[in-house]
Design an enzyme around this catalytic site. Structure first.
Site, PDB file in Angstrom:
ATOM      1  N   PRO A 113       0.830  -1.210   0.000  1.00 24.26           N
ATOM      2  CA  PRO A 113       0.000   0.000   0.000  1.00 24.26           C
ATOM      3  C   PRO A 113       0.864   1.260   0.000  1.00 24.26           C
ATOM      4  O   PRO A 113       1.839   1.347   0.743  1.00 24.26           O
ATOM      5  CB  PRO A 113      -0.801  -0.106   1.300  1.00 24.26           C
ATOM      6  CG  PRO A 113      -0.721  -1.546   1.691  1.00 24.26           C
ATOM      7  CD  PRO A 113       0.593  -2.041   1.190  1.00 24.26           C
TER       8      PRO A 113
ATOM      9  N   CYS B 278       0.228   5.467   0.046  1.00 28.61           N
ATOM     10  CA  CYS B 278      -0.704   6.594   0.082  1.00 28.61           C
ATOM     11  C   CYS B 278      -0.446   7.549  -1.079  1.00 28.61           C
ATOM     12  O   CYS B 278       0.705   7.882  -1.373  1.00 28.61           O
ATOM     13  CB  CYS B 278      -0.585   7.334   1.409  1.00 28.61           C
ATOM     14  SG  CYS B 278      -1.284   6.430   2.804  1.00 28.61           S
TER      15      CYS B 278
ATOM     16  N   ALA C  82      -3.724   2.968   2.348  1.00 30.93           N
ATOM     17  CA  ALA C  82      -4.481   3.058   3.592  1.00 30.93           C
ATOM     18  C   ALA C  82      -5.803   3.755   3.335  1.00 30.93           C
ATOM     19  O   ALA C  82      -5.849   4.928   2.972  1.00 30.93           O
ATOM     20  CB  ALA C  82      -3.669   3.813   4.643  1.00 30.93           C
TER      21      ALA C  82
ATOM     22  N   GLN D  66      -6.043  -1.878   1.956  1.00 37.14           N
ATOM     23  CA  GLN D  66      -5.588  -1.780   3.335  1.00 37.14           C
ATOM     24  C   GLN D  66      -6.584  -0.916   4.105  1.00 37.14           C
ATOM     25  O   GLN D  66      -6.726   0.273   3.835  1.00 37.14           O
ATOM     26  CB  GLN D  66      -4.196  -1.149   3.395  1.00 37.14           C
ATOM     27  CG  GLN D  66      -3.613  -1.108   4.802  1.00 37.14           C
ATOM     28  CD  GLN D  66      -2.297  -0.364   4.854  1.00 37.14           C
ATOM     29  OE1 GLN D  66      -2.244   0.843   4.630  1.00 37.14           O
ATOM     30  NE2 GLN D  66      -1.218  -1.077   5.154  1.00 37.14           N
TER      31      GLN D  66
ATOM     32  N   TYR E 212      -0.137   4.098  13.439  1.00 46.11           N
ATOM     33  CA  TYR E 212      -1.545   4.420  13.295  1.00 46.11           C
ATOM     34  C   TYR E 212      -2.358   3.709  14.389  1.00 46.11           C
ATOM     35  O   TYR E 212      -1.805   3.062  15.272  1.00 46.11           O
ATOM     36  CB  TYR E 212      -2.010   4.117  11.876  1.00 46.11           C
ATOM     37  CG  TYR E 212      -1.266   4.967  10.865  1.00 46.11           C
ATOM     38  CD1 TYR E 212      -1.278   6.361  10.980  1.00 46.11           C
ATOM     39  CD2 TYR E 212      -0.513   4.404   9.838  1.00 46.11           C
ATOM     40  CE1 TYR E 212      -0.581   7.160  10.080  1.00 46.11           C
ATOM     41  CE2 TYR E 212       0.190   5.208   8.943  1.00 46.11           C
ATOM     42  CZ  TYR E 212       0.165   6.575   9.081  1.00 46.11           C
ATOM     43  OH  TYR E 212       0.869   7.375   8.211  1.00 46.11           O
TER      44      TYR E 212
ATOM     45  N   ARG F 118      -0.812  -5.885   8.729  1.00 45.75           N
ATOM     46  CA  ARG F 118       0.519  -5.248   8.668  1.00 45.75           C
ATOM     47  C   ARG F 118       0.911  -4.811  10.068  1.00 45.75           C
ATOM     48  O   ARG F 118       0.177  -4.102  10.747  1.00 45.75           O
ATOM     49  CB  ARG F 118       0.520  -4.056   7.716  1.00 45.75           C
ATOM     50  CG  ARG F 118       1.813  -3.238   7.810  1.00 45.75           C
ATOM     51  CD  ARG F 118       2.016  -2.261   6.666  1.00 45.75           C
ATOM     52  NE  ARG F 118       2.773  -2.898   5.590  1.00 45.75           N
ATOM     53  CZ  ARG F 118       3.392  -2.221   4.621  1.00 45.75           C
ATOM     54  NH1 ARG F 118       3.331  -0.898   4.577  1.00 45.75           N
ATOM     55  NH2 ARG F 118       4.062  -2.847   3.683  1.00 45.75           N
TER      56      ARG F 118
ATOM     57  N   LEU G 156      13.244  -1.490   1.528  1.00 44.03           N
ATOM     58  CA  LEU G 156      14.414  -1.357   0.665  1.00 44.03           C
ATOM     59  C   LEU G 156      14.780  -2.680  -0.004  1.00 44.03           C
ATOM     60  O   LEU G 156      15.931  -3.108  -0.005  1.00 44.03           O
ATOM     61  CB  LEU G 156      15.600  -0.776   1.439  1.00 44.03           C
ATOM     62  CG  LEU G 156      15.535   0.731   1.696  1.00 44.03           C
ATOM     63  CD1 LEU G 156      16.769   1.202   2.446  1.00 44.03           C
ATOM     64  CD2 LEU G 156      15.406   1.511   0.381  1.00 44.03           C
TER      65      LEU G 156
ATOM     66  N   ARG H  49       8.453   1.578  -3.387  1.00 41.84           N
ATOM     67  CA  ARG H  49       9.157   2.594  -4.190  1.00 41.84           C
ATOM     68  C   ARG H  49       9.648   2.050  -5.517  1.00 41.84           C
ATOM     69  O   ARG H  49       9.650   2.762  -6.528  1.00 41.84           O
ATOM     70  CB  ARG H  49      10.317   3.181  -3.379  1.00 41.84           C
ATOM     71  CG  ARG H  49       9.861   4.058  -2.219  1.00 41.84           C
ATOM     72  CD  ARG H  49      11.046   4.501  -1.376  1.00 41.84           C
ATOM     73  NE  ARG H  49      10.650   5.411  -0.312  1.00 41.84           N
ATOM     74  CZ  ARG H  49      10.187   5.036   0.877  1.00 41.84           C
ATOM     75  NH1 ARG H  49      10.054   3.738   1.151  1.00 41.84           N
ATOM     76  NH2 ARG H  49       9.860   5.921   1.786  1.00 41.84           N
TER      77      ARG H  49
END
Length: 389
Positions: A52, A54, A88, A130, A212, A260, A331, A354
């Site tokens: 996920p 955002c 999310a 998510q 969160y 998660r 990563l 990414r």
């Protein structure tokens, strides 16, 4: 490097409930990134999934996805991912990270998601979502805004809530939820899960990471409650387990459910990898299937030893200690790196973020680099075959 194999619709699947130990094999070779996996009734064509991410792009600030989300998520599915998990998506208006975040608390949002999930599915990928509540980290400016911190009420923000009236650094102080309000959140997750299914999503991930709301309940650094939702690990995990049970009851037995976790707060006295393994095992008993293991996000200013694959060891720890299926993140940037994580039994799937932003077709390139033939390269793109870099 993984030997040359051809993945087809007839390739046998691996049921993760029976493949949680290291050394899993297909024939005479270890499992690889492009071997399929089945969670409950859902088959995934490979083990390389989109995490996920955002987008902060619900333009009317009403939680409704736009054409941006259709093109963004659709491109990732077209690029060969086994699953594409939408960002999310809040279960209540007050649970959004920013006013521009997505939601699934009403039917307008549900209807807007339907063409997106349909396109993802048409490309052979599993559409996931998510479900989240940001708690004390809600009502913030989106990252590229000139301003940071909490958005004031007169500018479209709102009063935030949390397990306790303990602010995240730089944000406004939240209001502590009452015991009755905590029960209302369980219902909000349940209703959002029903809307997720009706919107066409075929996988749900519950967001209990990155500081969160569900993570805030889990960690003693943010949860100072004295009722049944605070104190002991069992009490701090109570809300998450109630949400898992409620969502499982709503979606039925054949539907994949992920959680998660942030496996550590990277802070003394905080939530850690052993707590994560314990609660993952409890969550599995409550109805969850696989655990997407990240780290951090609860407190600011901590020292994190960031490097290639720096969070994979936490996925491996949870997988081994709790004897559950896990996903590795953090990563992971290359084909051989990702394939080794699965082949060595450190995790069951790899979720990337990414790298997918840099190259939505990363799975097709990764397969070429690993010498794996795929039968799901889009016909429209076959004039430009994917090759190893």
């Amino acid at each position: 490097m993984t030997p040359l194999v051809t993945q087809t619709a007839a390739t046998p699947t691996t049921t993760p409930q029976t493949s949680a130990q290291n050394g899993d094999e297909v024939g005479d070779r270890p499992l690889g990134l492009f071997d399929p996996i089945t969670l409950r009734g859902q088959r995934f064509r490979n083990r390389l999934w989109v995490a996920p991410m955002c987008q902060y792009s619900a333009e009317r600030e009403d939680g409704v996805p736009t054409d941006w989300h259709l093109v963004h998520l659709g491109a990732l599915a077209r690029g060969g991912a086994g699953a594409v998990i939408a960002e999310a998506t809040s279960v209540t208006p007050e649970g959004r990270i920013s006013p521009q975040d997505l939601g699934l608390w009403n039917d307008e949002q549900l209807e807007a998601f339907r063409p997106i999930t349909a396109f993802i599915r048409s490309q052979g990928s599993v559409p996931g979502v998510q479900l989240a509540h940001a708690g004390r980290k809600a009502s913030t400016f989106r990252p590229w805004s000139a301003e940071q911190g909490t958005v004031a009420a007169d500018r479209g923000g709102w009063q935030t809530v949390a397990p306790s009236a303990v602010a995240f650094e730089g944000y406004d102080e939240p209001v502590a939820l009452t015991t009755a309000e905590v029960g209302g959140l369980v219902e909000a997750f349940r209703v959002a899960a029903r809307r997720s299914v009706d919107a066409g999503f075929e996988l749900i991930e519950l967001h209990a990471a990155h500081g969160y709301l569900l993570h805030q309940f889990l960690s003693p650094l943010s949860n100072e409650r004295t009722d049944e939702y605070g104190g002991s690990l069992e009490n701090r995990a109570r809300l998450l387990l109630e949400v898992v049970r409620a969502v499982r009851a709503e979606v039925g037995d054949d539907y994949p459910l992920l959680v998660r976790f942030s496996a550590t707060d990277w802070a003394e006295g905080g939530w850690d990898e052993d707590d994560t393994a314990t609660v993952a095992a409890w969550s599995r008993e409550a109805g969850a299937d696989l655990f997407d293991i990240s780290t951090g996000g609860l407190v600011a200013g901590v020292s994190i030893p960031v490097g290639l694959g720096y969070q994979v060891r936490f996925a491996e720890h949870v997988r081994t200690q709790a004897e559950v299926e896990t996903g590795a993140v953090g990563l992971i940037v290359g084909a051989e790196q990702a394939d080794e994580i699965v082949a060595s039994g450190r995790a069951d799937v790899v979720l990337m973020a990414r790298e997918f932003l840099r190259d939505p077709h990363f799975p097709l390139r990764a397969a070429a680099e690993l010498g794996v033939e795929l039968d799901y390269v889009p016909a429209q793109y076959q004039r430009a075959p994917f090759r190893a870099r």
